[in-house]
Motif scaffolding. Sequence first.
Motif, PDB file in Angstrom:
ATOM      1  N   ALA A   1      93.695 -52.578  10.676  1.00  0.00           N
ATOM      2  CA  ALA A   1      92.322 -53.006  10.383  1.00  0.00           C
ATOM      3  C   ALA A   1      91.990 -54.292  11.117  1.00  0.00           C
ATOM      4  CB  ALA A   1      92.133 -53.179   8.880  1.00  0.00           C
ATOM      5  N   LEU A   2      92.935 -55.210  11.189  1.00  0.00           N
ATOM      6  CA  LEU A   2      92.691 -56.480  11.875  1.00  0.00           C
ATOM      7  C   LEU A   2      92.605 -56.286  13.390  1.00  0.00           C
ATOM      8  CD1 LEU A   2      94.946 -58.972   9.891  1.00  0.00           C
ATOM      9  CD2 LEU A   2      92.594 -58.243   9.436  1.00  0.00           C
ATOM     10  N   VAL A   3      93.371 -55.332  13.911  1.00  0.00           N
ATOM     11  CA  VAL A   3      93.268 -55.019  15.341  1.00  0.00           C
ATOM     12  C   VAL A   3      91.871 -54.462  15.644  1.00  0.00           C
ATOM     13  CG1 VAL A   3      94.180 -53.636  17.238  1.00  0.00           C
ATOM     14  CG2 VAL A   3      95.754 -54.621  15.564  1.00  0.00           C
ATOM     15  N   GLU A   4      91.370 -53.591  14.767  1.00  0.00           N
ATOM     16  CA  GLU A   4      90.013 -53.054  14.935  1.00  0.00           C
ATOM     17  C   GLU A   4      88.978 -54.181  14.914  1.00  0.00           C
ATOM     18  OE1 GLU A   4      86.809 -50.098  12.657  1.00  0.00           O
ATOM     19  OE2 GLU A   4      88.629 -50.766  11.634  1.00  0.00           O
ATOM     20  N   GLU A   5      89.126 -55.104  13.983  1.00  0.00           N
ATOM     21  CA  GLU A   5      88.172 -56.198  13.857  1.00  0.00           C
ATOM     22  C   GLU A   5      88.226 -57.126  15.065  1.00  0.00           C
ATOM     23  OE1 GLU A   5      89.024 -57.859   9.964  1.00  0.00           O
ATOM     24  OE2 GLU A   5      89.089 -55.810   9.166  1.00  0.00           O
ATOM     25  N   SER A   6      89.420 -57.398  15.557  1.00  0.00           N
ATOM     26  CA  SER A   6      89.527 -58.255  16.745  1.00  0.00           C
ATOM     27  C   SER A   6      88.989 -57.538  17.975  1.00  0.00           C
ATOM     28  CB  SER A   6      90.985 -58.687  16.965  1.00  0.00           C
ATOM     29  OG  SER A   6      91.824 -57.576  17.212  1.00  0.00           O
ATOM     30  N   GLY A   7      89.123 -56.205  18.014  1.00  0.00           N
ATOM     31  CA  GLY A   7      88.538 -55.440  19.110  1.00  0.00           C
ATOM     32  C   GLY A   7      87.026 -55.520  19.105  1.00  0.00           C
ATOM     33  N   ALA A   8      86.430 -55.501  17.925  1.00  0.00           N
ATOM     34  CA  ALA A   8      84.975 -55.656  17.821  1.00  0.00           C
ATOM     35  C   ALA A   8      84.546 -57.035  18.304  1.00  0.00           C
ATOM     36  CB  ALA A   8      84.537 -55.431  16.378  1.00  0.00           C
ATOM     37  N   ALA A   9      85.318 -58.062  17.955  1.00  0.00           N
ATOM     38  CA  ALA A   9      85.005 -59.419  18.413  1.00  0.00           C
ATOM     39  C   ALA A   9      85.181 -59.537  19.928  1.00  0.00           C
ATOM     40  CB  ALA A   9      85.894 -60.430  17.693  1.00  0.00           C
ATOM     41  N   LEU A  10      86.200 -58.871  20.467  1.00  0.00           N
ATOM     42  CA  LEU A  10      86.407 -58.883  21.912  1.00  0.00           C
ATOM     43  C   LEU A  10      85.207 -58.278  22.634  1.00  0.00           C
ATOM     44  CD1 LEU A  10      88.261 -59.324  24.390  1.00  0.00           C
ATOM     45  CD2 LEU A  10      89.188 -57.025  23.950  1.00  0.00           C
ATOM     46  N   ALA A  11      84.695 -57.177  22.105  1.00  0.00           N
ATOM     47  CA  ALA A  11      83.527 -56.540  22.720  1.00  0.00           C
ATOM     48  C   ALA A  11      82.337 -57.486  22.753  1.00  0.00           C
ATOM     49  CB  ALA A  11      83.173 -55.262  21.958  1.00  0.00           C
ATOM     50  N   VAL A  12      82.154 -58.273  21.697  1.00  0.00           N
ATOM     51  CA  VAL A  12      81.024 -59.205  21.639  1.00  0.00           C
ATOM     52  C   VAL A  12      81.191 -60.337  22.646  1.00  0.00           C
ATOM     53  CG1 VAL A  12      79.870 -60.918  20.186  1.00  0.00           C
ATOM     54  CG2 VAL A  12      80.376 -58.650  19.277  1.00  0.00           C
ATOM     55  N   VAL A  13      82.392 -60.900  22.735  1.00  0.00           N
ATOM     56  CA  VAL A  13      82.562 -62.026  23.669  1.00  0.00           C
ATOM     57  C   VAL A  13      82.417 -61.548  25.105  1.00  0.00           C
ATOM     58  CG1 VAL A  13      85.088 -61.985  23.966  1.00  0.00           C
ATOM     59  CG2 VAL A  13      83.889 -64.145  24.065  1.00  0.00           C
ATOM     60  N   LEU A  14      82.868 -60.335  25.414  1.00  0.00           N
ATOM     61  CA  LEU A  14      82.712 -59.805  26.766  1.00  0.00           C
ATOM     62  C   LEU A  14      81.236 -59.548  27.079  1.00  0.00           C
ATOM     63  CD1 LEU A  14      85.692 -57.287  26.986  1.00  0.00           C
ATOM     64  CD2 LEU A  14      85.541 -59.564  28.005  1.00  0.00           C
ATOM     65  N   GLU A  15      80.514 -59.006  26.105  1.00  0.00           N
ATOM     66  CA  GLU A  15      79.093 -58.742  26.306  1.00  0.00           C
ATOM     67  C   GLU A  15      78.309 -60.045  26.463  1.00  0.00           C
ATOM     68  OE1 GLU A  15      75.303 -56.506  24.134  1.00  0.00           O
ATOM     69  OE2 GLU A  15      77.284 -56.482  23.192  1.00  0.00           O
ATOM     70  N   ASN A  16      78.594 -61.007  25.602  1.00  0.00           N
ATOM     71  CA  ASN A  16      77.874 -62.277  25.668  1.00  0.00           C
ATOM     72  C   ASN A  16      78.080 -62.979  27.010  1.00  0.00           C
ATOM     73  OD1 ASN A  16      76.912 -61.924  23.091  1.00  0.00           O
ATOM     74  ND2 ASN A  16      78.284 -63.411  22.138  1.00  0.00           N
ATOM     75  N   ALA A  17      79.318 -62.915  27.491  1.00  0.00           N
ATOM     76  CA  ALA A  17      79.653 -63.620  28.734  1.00  0.00           C
ATOM     77  C   ALA A  17      79.403 -62.775  29.976  1.00  0.00           C
ATOM     78  CB  ALA A  17      81.115 -64.056  28.703  1.00  0.00           C
ATOM     79  N   GLN A  18      79.105 -61.480  29.777  1.00  0.00           N
ATOM     80  CA  GLN A  18      78.958 -60.564  30.908  1.00  0.00           C
ATOM     81  C   GLN A  18      80.184 -60.658  31.817  1.00  0.00           C
ATOM     82  OE1 GLN A  18      76.007 -58.269  31.517  1.00  0.00           O
ATOM     83  NE2 GLN A  18      76.378 -58.696  29.349  1.00  0.00           N
ATOM     84  N   ALA A  19      81.364 -60.571  31.166  1.00  0.00           N
ATOM     85  CA  ALA A  19      82.635 -60.709  31.867  1.00  0.00           C
ATOM     86  C   ALA A  19      83.486 -59.457  31.656  1.00  0.00           C
ATOM     87  CB  ALA A  19      83.379 -61.936  31.356  1.00  0.00           C
ATOM     88  N   PRO A  20      84.328 -59.096  32.616  1.00  0.00           N
ATOM     89  CA  PRO A  20      85.166 -57.905  32.466  1.00  0.00           C
ATOM     90  C   PRO A  20      86.380 -58.114  31.578  1.00  0.00           C
ATOM     91  CG  PRO A  20      85.575 -58.932  34.594  1.00  0.00           C
ATOM     92  CD  PRO A  20      84.446 -59.699  33.965  1.00  0.00           C
ATOM     93  N   THR A  21      86.836 -59.355  31.482  1.00  0.00           N
ATOM     94  CA  THR A  21      88.036 -59.652  30.698  1.00  0.00           C
ATOM     95  C   THR A  21      87.856 -60.969  29.955  1.00  0.00           C
ATOM     96  OG1 THR A  21      89.098 -60.805  32.548  1.00  0.00           O
ATOM     97  CG2 THR A  21      89.586 -58.442  32.302  1.00  0.00           C
ATOM     98  N   ALA A  22      88.687 -61.160  28.926  1.00  0.00           N
ATOM     99  CA  ALA A  22      88.680 -62.404  28.158  1.00  0.00           C
ATOM    100  C   ALA A  22      90.108 -62.813  27.849  1.00  0.00           C
ATOM    101  CB  ALA A  22      87.888 -62.246  26.860  1.00  0.00           C
ATOM    102  N   ALA A  23      90.308 -64.102  27.717  1.00  0.00           N
ATOM    103  CA  ALA A  23      91.574 -64.617  27.214  1.00  0.00           C
ATOM    104  C   ALA A  23      91.523 -64.589  25.689  1.00  0.00           C
ATOM    105  CB  ALA A  23      91.793 -66.043  27.705  1.00  0.00           C
ATOM    106  N   VAL A  24      92.678 -64.398  25.075  1.00  0.00           N
ATOM    107  CA  VAL A  24      92.762 -64.316  23.613  1.00  0.00           C
ATOM    108  C   VAL A  24      93.795 -65.322  23.125  1.00  0.00           C
ATOM    109  CG1 VAL A  24      93.304 -62.868  21.621  1.00  0.00           C
ATOM    110  CG2 VAL A  24      92.093 -61.886  23.594  1.00  0.00           C
ATOM    111  N   ALA A  25      93.387 -66.203  22.216  1.00  0.00           N
ATOM    112  CA  ALA A  25      94.294 -67.144  21.572  1.00  0.00           C
ATOM    113  C   ALA A  25      94.433 -66.753  20.111  1.00  0.00           C
ATOM    114  CB  ALA A  25      93.767 -68.575  21.689  1.00  0.00           C
ATOM    115  N   ALA A  26      95.658 -66.555  19.664  1.00  0.00           N
ATOM    116  CA  ALA A  26      95.917 -66.098  18.299  1.00  0.00           C
ATOM    117  C   ALA A  26      96.733 -67.138  17.548  1.00  0.00           C
ATOM    118  CB  ALA A  26      96.665 -64.767  18.318  1.00  0.00           C
ATOM    119  N   LEU A  27      96.333 -67.397  16.304  1.00  0.00           N
ATOM    120  CA  LEU A  27      97.002 -68.400  15.489  1.00  0.00           C
ATOM    121  C   LEU A  27      97.882 -67.741  14.441  1.00  0.00           C
ATOM    122  CD1 LEU A  27      93.947 -70.771  14.866  1.00  0.00           C
ATOM    123  CD2 LEU A  27      95.398 -70.540  16.900  1.00  0.00           C
ATOM    124  N   HIS A  28      99.091 -68.244  14.322  1.00  0.00           N
ATOM    125  CA  HIS A  28     100.033 -67.845  13.276  1.00  0.00           C
ATOM    126  C   HIS A  28     100.219 -66.316  13.204  1.00  0.00           C
ATOM    127  CE1 HIS A  28      99.949 -72.023  12.451  1.00  0.00           C
ATOM    128  NE2 HIS A  28      98.835 -72.038  11.728  1.00  0.00           N
TER     129      HIS A  28
END
Length: 210
Positions: A86-113
């Motif tokens: 479920a958390l992977v699905e949620e982070s995938g949804a967030a990834l889609a938003v950051v890519l769309e907002n930035a109009q970028a093909p890829t994003a870096a991901v920083a994960a805590l704990h």
Amino acid sequence: MVLKGQFLERPALIPVGREVMEGVAHRGEARPPLLVLPPTPAEGGGMDHVIAAELAFAAATAGHPTLRFNYRGIAGSQGERGAGEALVEESGAALAVVLENAQAPTAAVAALHGSARVALGLRERHPGVAGLCLVSPREVSPRELTGLGRELLVVVGELDTTLSRAELARAVDAAGGTLEVVEGAGAHLHHALPLVGKIVRAWLKRLSGT
């Protein structure tokens, strides 16, 4: 009005299924954008975690678009708290938003704990992940990092003994990644937050190829 030198994140809505998660985003022209995964709901984490805020600030002030968010069931995010896939699905949804907002093909991901596990799952499923930064990782074994490549950054406190330091160093070295050990710091890195931000900012610059 945002004045020169000010840092202003804007509210962001992240659709996931029939529900919406809340987040905050910052615009920028540098690439890649940065998605910050907070500690998991089981850890009581949210986007206002001090490390999450520091990473967003460090990236944004270097010109990178950023997005940090709350998993479902945390603060203003709709739905029930989840775990695992479920958390992977949620982070995938967030990834889609950051890519769309930035109009970028890829994003870096920083994960805590504990979201280190989520980040690994996200990378397996989404080609849009340009690199992983794991800060004080939990719920993973060092050997799982071996194939992640030179885009991997792991940041741990000197006093954090959750993972075997020797095994972690061997795994990161085998991947071609970078292990940063923050002297005198524990798992929460409280006294060294600006240094952690500086480390992540340098990592983003390497990913950008500049």
